[in-house]
Design a protein around this motif. Sequence first.
Motif, PDB file in Angstrom:
ATOM      1  N   UNK A   1      52.398  37.062  48.988  1.00  0.00           N
ATOM      2  CA  UNK A   1      52.592  38.524  48.761  1.00  0.00           C
ATOM      3  C   UNK A   1      51.187  39.071  49.438  1.00  0.00           C
ATOM      4  N   UNK A   2      51.248  40.462  49.588  1.00  0.00           N
ATOM      5  CA  UNK A   2      50.154  41.206  50.171  1.00  0.00           C
ATOM      6  C   UNK A   2      49.622  42.086  48.920  1.00  0.00           C
ATOM      7  N   UNK A   3      48.346  42.005  49.040  1.00  0.00           N
ATOM      8  CA  UNK A   3      47.592  42.676  47.993  1.00  0.00           C
ATOM      9  C   UNK A   3      47.497  44.146  48.539  1.00  0.00           C
ATOM     10  N   UNK A   4      47.291  45.182  47.956  1.00  0.00           N
ATOM     11  CA  UNK A   4      47.322  46.497  48.106  1.00  0.00           C
ATOM     12  C   UNK A   4      45.700  46.795  47.744  1.00  0.00           C
ATOM     13  N   UNK A   5      44.919  47.937  48.586  1.00  0.00           N
ATOM     14  CA  UNK A   5      43.902  48.172  48.307  1.00  0.00           C
ATOM     15  C   UNK A   5      43.932  48.604  46.786  1.00  0.00           C
ATOM     16  N   UNK A   6      45.071  49.575  46.233  1.00  0.00           N
ATOM     17  CA  UNK A   6      44.910  49.937  44.822  1.00  0.00           C
ATOM     18  C   UNK A   6      44.567  48.595  43.973  1.00  0.00           C
ATOM     19  N   UNK A   7      45.432  47.457  44.280  1.00  0.00           N
ATOM     20  CA  UNK A   7      45.299  46.458  43.387  1.00  0.00           C
ATOM     21  C   UNK A   7      43.897  45.837  43.584  1.00  0.00           C
ATOM     22  N   UNK A   8      43.267  46.036  44.713  1.00  0.00           N
ATOM     23  CA  UNK A   8      42.034  45.241  44.891  1.00  0.00           C
ATOM     24  C   UNK A   8      41.056  46.224  43.954  1.00  0.00           C
ATOM     25  N   UNK A   9      41.362  47.575  44.051  1.00  0.00           N
ATOM     26  CA  UNK A   9      40.292  48.324  43.223  1.00  0.00           C
ATOM     27  C   UNK A   9      40.367  48.133  41.794  1.00  0.00           C
ATOM     28  N   UNK A  10      41.515  47.937  41.377  1.00  0.00           N
ATOM     29  CA  UNK A  10      41.704  47.870  39.880  1.00  0.00           C
ATOM     30  C   UNK A  10      40.999  46.357  39.451  1.00  0.00           C
ATOM     31  N   UNK A  11      41.219  45.328  40.395  1.00  0.00           N
ATOM     32  CA  UNK A  11      40.652  44.045  39.948  1.00  0.00           C
ATOM     33  C   UNK A  11      39.079  44.125  40.199  1.00  0.00           C
ATOM     34  N   UNK A  12      38.516  44.817  41.101  1.00  0.00           N
ATOM     35  CA  UNK A  12      37.170  45.334  41.199  1.00  0.00           C
ATOM     36  C   UNK A  12      36.626  45.936  39.946  1.00  0.00           C
ATOM     37  N   UNK A  13      37.442  46.907  39.560  1.00  0.00           N
ATOM     38  CA  UNK A  13      36.967  47.688  38.259  1.00  0.00           C
ATOM     39  C   UNK A  13      36.943  46.898  37.181  1.00  0.00           C
ATOM     40  N   UNK A  14      37.992  46.104  37.052  1.00  0.00           N
ATOM     41  CA  UNK A  14      37.877  45.064  36.014  1.00  0.00           C
ATOM     42  C   UNK A  14      36.677  44.110  35.773  1.00  0.00           C
ATOM     43  N   UNK A  15      36.323  43.848  37.026  1.00  0.00           N
ATOM     44  CA  UNK A  15      35.096  42.672  36.984  1.00  0.00           C
ATOM     45  C   UNK A  15      33.715  43.497  37.502  1.00  0.00           C
ATOM     46  N   UNK A  16      33.631  44.717  37.455  1.00  0.00           N
ATOM     47  CA  UNK A  16      32.621  45.320  37.823  1.00  0.00           C
ATOM     48  C   UNK A  16      31.368  44.937  36.913  1.00  0.00           C
ATOM     49  N   UNK A  17      31.464  45.104  35.744  1.00  0.00           N
ATOM     50  CA  UNK A  17      30.314  44.384  34.824  1.00  0.00           C
ATOM     51  C   UNK A  17      29.823  43.152  35.217  1.00  0.00           C
ATOM     52  N   UNK A  18      30.540  42.023  35.601  1.00  0.00           N
ATOM     53  CA  UNK A  18      30.485  40.850  35.998  1.00  0.00           C
ATOM     54  C   UNK A  18      29.659  40.853  37.491  1.00  0.00           C
ATOM     55  N   UNK A  19      29.903  41.702  38.343  1.00  0.00           N
ATOM     56  CA  UNK A  19      29.386  41.899  39.586  1.00  0.00           C
ATOM     57  C   UNK A  19      27.975  42.401  39.347  1.00  0.00           C
ATOM     58  N   UNK A  20      27.904  43.236  38.543  1.00  0.00           N
ATOM     59  CA  UNK A  20      26.776  43.885  38.297  1.00  0.00           C
ATOM     60  C   UNK A  20      25.546  42.763  37.485  1.00  0.00           C
ATOM     61  N   UNK A  21      26.257  41.871  36.661  1.00  0.00           N
ATOM     62  CA  UNK A  21      25.274  41.074  35.908  1.00  0.00           C
ATOM     63  C   UNK A  21      25.026  39.779  36.993  1.00  0.00           C
ATOM     64  N   UNK A  22      25.950  39.776  38.050  1.00  0.00           N
ATOM     65  CA  UNK A  22      25.461  38.671  39.025  1.00  0.00           C
ATOM     66  C   UNK A  22      24.264  39.223  39.896  1.00  0.00           C
ATOM     67  N   UNK A  23      24.433  40.584  40.412  1.00  0.00           N
ATOM     68  CA  UNK A  23      23.251  41.143  41.266  1.00  0.00           C
ATOM     69  C   UNK A  23      21.898  41.144  40.313  1.00  0.00           C
ATOM     70  N   UNK A  24      21.992  41.307  38.919  1.00  0.00           N
ATOM     71  CA  UNK A  24      20.837  41.129  38.459  1.00  0.00           C
ATOM     72  C   UNK A  24      20.369  39.680  38.235  1.00  0.00           C
ATOM     73  N   UNK A  25      21.056  38.763  38.294  1.00  0.00           N
ATOM     74  CA  UNK A  25      20.873  37.472  38.217  1.00  0.00           C
ATOM     75  C   UNK A  25      20.188  36.990  39.535  1.00  0.00           C
ATOM     76  N   UNK A  26      20.775  37.552  40.493  1.00  0.00           N
ATOM     77  CA  UNK A  26      20.265  37.240  42.037  1.00  0.00           C
ATOM     78  C   UNK A  26      18.812  37.707  42.113  1.00  0.00           C
TER      79      UNK A  26
END
Length: 183
Positions: A1-26
Amino acid sequence: TTNTWEEVSLDLAANKQALEQLRVALAKPAFDFKLDHSRGFAMNVIHLAPAKSYCQCFGTSLQNSLRIGENQVALEDLLAAIGIPRVLESDRILISELVRIAISSINLGTTWEALQSDVWTDEQLVLVQKAWEKNAFATNMVLSLQVERADGDTYFERFKKSNDETYKYMFPTWMQVLTGDDD
């Protein structure tokens, strides 16, 4: 299957806090996973697998951010991805160095793709260059090989004392599955 940008955006929004925590840890100056070299090949290296996934997540977020015009977020994602190999640089084991190189290879492609966009200022490009310069590979590889050599002496002594341990190392259970040898 092919992902859409909308699906990617939704997934990134769901993981936004985790990515922020990673930036802080880095932003930490150093990382210590307290590896127990006395365990030899049974050493716990569970921290290696997520590192590759993190760089891929930042790469996806970078592409999405560039697509929607959030250039500063894209820069933060790129810098975070480039910084991930630094997390493993204090491990001083060969497999960590190989993972660092693999992650950097992924990041090289991510950086190349990002640089195809004409949104970057000279100051931002300098930040990207400096981020890459912080990753030291040759020196770390030499240090890791020195530690592996020292650890090798430990294995040799352990194997001299135990035929069972030597046999289990030389002929692991997965080898028995492959050969069908149950003896």
